[in-house]
Design a protein around this motif. Structure first.
Motif, PDB file in Angstrom:
ATOM      1  N   THR A 144     -13.327 102.864   5.465  1.00  0.00           N
ATOM      2  CA  THR A 144     -11.914 102.386   4.847  1.00  0.00           C
ATOM      3  C   THR A 144     -12.225 101.142   3.743  1.00  0.00           C
ATOM      4  O   THR A 144     -11.376 101.010   3.132  1.00  0.00           O
ATOM      5  CB  THR A 144     -10.843 101.824   5.638  1.00  0.00           C
ATOM      6  OG1 THR A 144     -11.206 100.727   6.348  1.00  0.00           O
ATOM      7  CG2 THR A 144     -10.605 103.000   6.807  1.00  0.00           C
ATOM      8  N   LEU A 145     -13.242 100.611   3.907  1.00  0.00           N
ATOM      9  CA  LEU A 145     -13.693  99.322   2.957  1.00  0.00           C
ATOM     10  C   LEU A 145     -14.730  99.872   2.000  1.00  0.00           C
ATOM     11  O   LEU A 145     -15.013  99.167   0.949  1.00  0.00           O
ATOM     12  CB  LEU A 145     -14.359  98.370   3.729  1.00  0.00           C
ATOM     13  CG  LEU A 145     -13.280  97.603   4.866  1.00  0.00           C
ATOM     14  CD1 LEU A 145     -14.057  96.397   5.241  1.00  0.00           C
ATOM     15  CD2 LEU A 145     -12.134  97.072   4.112  1.00  0.00           C
ATOM     16  N   GLY A 175     -18.254  94.528   2.957  1.00  0.00           N
ATOM     17  CA  GLY A 175     -18.200  94.645   4.577  1.00  0.00           C
ATOM     18  C   GLY A 175     -18.000  95.985   5.180  1.00  0.00           C
ATOM     19  O   GLY A 175     -17.722  95.954   6.276  1.00  0.00           O
ATOM     20  N   ALA A 176     -18.297  96.993   4.306  1.00  0.00           N
ATOM     21  CA  ALA A 176     -18.139  98.419   5.002  1.00  0.00           C
ATOM     22  C   ALA A 176     -19.138  98.601   5.834  1.00  0.00           C
ATOM     23  O   ALA A 176     -19.358  99.155   6.943  1.00  0.00           O
ATOM     24  CB  ALA A 176     -18.119  99.312   3.977  1.00  0.00           C
ATOM     25  N   MET A 177     -20.414  98.055   5.326  1.00  0.00           N
ATOM     26  CA  MET A 177     -21.656  97.976   6.534  1.00  0.00           C
ATOM     27  C   MET A 177     -21.745  96.806   7.232  1.00  0.00           C
ATOM     28  O   MET A 177     -21.780  95.820   6.643  1.00  0.00           O
ATOM     29  CB  MET A 177     -23.031  98.136   5.474  1.00  0.00           C
ATOM     30  CG  MET A 177     -23.062  99.511   4.398  1.00  0.00           C
ATOM     31  SD  MET A 177     -23.213 101.040   5.632  1.00  0.00           S
ATOM     32  CE  MET A 177     -24.704 100.672   6.671  1.00  0.00           C
ATOM     33  N   ILE A 216      -8.810 107.664   1.551  1.00  0.00           N
ATOM     34  CA  ILE A 216      -9.863 106.561   1.677  1.00  0.00           C
ATOM     35  C   ILE A 216      -9.885 105.756   0.328  1.00  0.00           C
ATOM     36  O   ILE A 216     -10.532 105.962  -0.475  1.00  0.00           O
ATOM     37  CB  ILE A 216     -11.152 106.988   1.825  1.00  0.00           C
ATOM     38  CG1 ILE A 216     -11.011 107.852   2.945  1.00  0.00           C
ATOM     39  CG2 ILE A 216     -11.810 105.692   2.419  1.00  0.00           C
ATOM     40  CD1 ILE A 216     -12.566 108.494   3.237  1.00  0.00           C
ATOM     41  N   LYS A 217      -9.042 104.573   0.470  1.00  0.00           N
ATOM     42  CA  LYS A 217      -8.924 103.731  -0.912  1.00  0.00           C
ATOM     43  C   LYS A 217      -9.747 102.535  -0.602  1.00  0.00           C
ATOM     44  O   LYS A 217      -9.601 101.957   0.449  1.00  0.00           O
ATOM     45  CB  LYS A 217      -7.267 103.580  -0.945  1.00  0.00           C
ATOM     46  CG  LYS A 217      -6.865 104.931  -1.642  1.00  0.00           C
ATOM     47  CD  LYS A 217      -5.205 104.730  -1.864  1.00  0.00           C
ATOM     48  CE  LYS A 217      -4.720 105.874  -2.461  1.00  0.00           C
ATOM     49  NZ  LYS A 217      -3.324 105.971  -2.338  1.00  0.00           N
ATOM     50  N   PRO A 218     -10.484 102.118  -1.556  1.00  0.00           N
ATOM     51  CA  PRO A 218     -10.977 100.771  -1.165  1.00  0.00           C
ATOM     52  C   PRO A 218     -10.075  99.486  -1.321  1.00  0.00           C
ATOM     53  O   PRO A 218      -8.935  99.724  -2.011  1.00  0.00           O
ATOM     54  CB  PRO A 218     -12.145 100.890  -2.688  1.00  0.00           C
ATOM     55  CG  PRO A 218     -11.343 101.875  -3.393  1.00  0.00           C
ATOM     56  CD  PRO A 218     -10.919 102.755  -2.916  1.00  0.00           C
ATOM     57  N   ARG A 219     -10.514  98.619  -0.652  1.00  0.00           N
ATOM     58  CA  ARG A 219      -9.535  97.516  -0.485  1.00  0.00           C
ATOM     59  C   ARG A 219     -10.130  96.273  -1.477  1.00  0.00           C
ATOM     60  O   ARG A 219     -11.073  96.013  -1.341  1.00  0.00           O
ATOM     61  CB  ARG A 219      -9.825  96.839   1.046  1.00  0.00           C
ATOM     62  CG  ARG A 219      -8.451  95.999   1.292  1.00  0.00           C
ATOM     63  CD  ARG A 219      -8.722  95.341   2.779  1.00  0.00           C
ATOM     64  NE  ARG A 219      -9.798  94.584   2.716  1.00  0.00           N
ATOM     65  CZ  ARG A 219     -10.121  93.934   4.115  1.00  0.00           C
ATOM     66  NH1 ARG A 219      -9.329  94.111   5.176  1.00  0.00           N
ATOM     67  NH2 ARG A 219     -11.283  93.388   4.159  1.00  0.00           N
TER      68      ARG A 219
END
Ligand code: SF4
Ligand code: SF4
Length: 249
Positions: free
Chosen positions: A11-12, A159-161, A216-219
């Motif tokens: 989601t990020l 911060g996705a990973m 899924i949209k990037p924040r």
């Protein structure tokens, strides 16, 4: 649970592929020849030279607007890896004591390569054309043993990973699942029970690989900020590579 784990929060993810590039850079892997296939995912698939691949595809959402699906794909470092059962030599595929990473060694015989690939439920390991040697994500154990994060985690600008102790990653994953519940009511965690790589998905898992209707949209991170956040760690990777490989030499 002992050892380490990745938590990948899709989601990020903004599909920048910095993780994919960092993996190539750290492992000194050559670029893969690509071609325009009508989408933005590049290259088409994992290979002997591509251990990490951000799978993505453009789709239309329920409102008719384009939406993106991002799935940073890699070896799951299974808790009970089916691939390890294939070679007769029990040392051909090792489990790293500190991290739990599943590691391929040069004892892995080329005759086994198709069976090893077929045994993987996620179709991850790949053989080199001609030699039959196999390769996949190593969890950057050389970095982790020296107190550094895996290269893909180090460069991710959103911060996705994430990477750390297994239990801490489970905790983080569950916290994020709760946090995104309102925005993504169908959000789901996958991989927590049986692997060392878990993903937070915004919709049903089958929708990702089928490129279905997940939103899924990037924040909130703009291109300029993302590039800035990627550039420094990529430079640092070169320095760390010199340092660690220099030490090893
Ligand atoms: S994901 Fe596939 S290659 Fe990786 S440890 Fe599991 S079975 Fe082996
Ligand atoms: S670096 Fe992070 S944001 Fe960029 S594609 Fe990889 S996981 Fe997604």
């Amino acid at each position: 649970m002992e050892g380490k784990a990745f938590f990948i929060d899709t989601t990020l993810c903004i599909g920048c592929r910095a993780c994919q590039i960092a993996c190539k850079q750290w492992n000194q892997l050559p670029a893969t020849k690509t071609e325009n296939r009508g989408g933005f995912q590049n290259p088409a698939d994992l290979s002997f030279y591509t251990y990490k691949l951000v799978r993505f595809f453009e789709q239309r959402g329920d409102d008719g607007k384009p939406v993106w699906y991002f799935f940073p794909d890699q070896c799951r470092h299974c808790l009970e890896p089916p691939c390890k059962e294939i070679p007769e030599d029990p040392d051909a595929i090792m489990i790293d004591q500190l991290t739990g990473a599943v590691l391929y060694t040069d004892k892995l015989k080329k005759e086994n390569s198709q069976d090893v690939r077929d045994s993987c439920p996620y179709d991850i390991p790949r053989a080199e054309n001609g030699t039959g040697y196999m390769a996949k994500c190593t969890m950057c154990v050389d970095r982790v043993h020296n107190g550094l994060l895996p290269a893909c985690v180090k460069v991710c600008p959103t911060g996705a990973m994430n990477f750390g102790d297994y239990d801490a990653m489970v905790k983080l994953a569950n916290r994020r699942l709760e946090e995104v519940g309102e925005k993504h009511p169908k959000a789901k965690l996958i991989g927590v029970e049986d692997t060392r790589v878990f993903w937070l998905l915004a919709d049903k898992p089958e929708k990702y690989f089928d490129y279905a209707k997940s939103l899924i949209k990037p924040r909130g991170i703009d291109r300029k900020t993302a590039l800035k956040k990627i550039a420094r760690p990529l430079k640092e990777l070169s320095r760390e590579w010199q340092m660690l490989k220099g030490l090893a030499g």
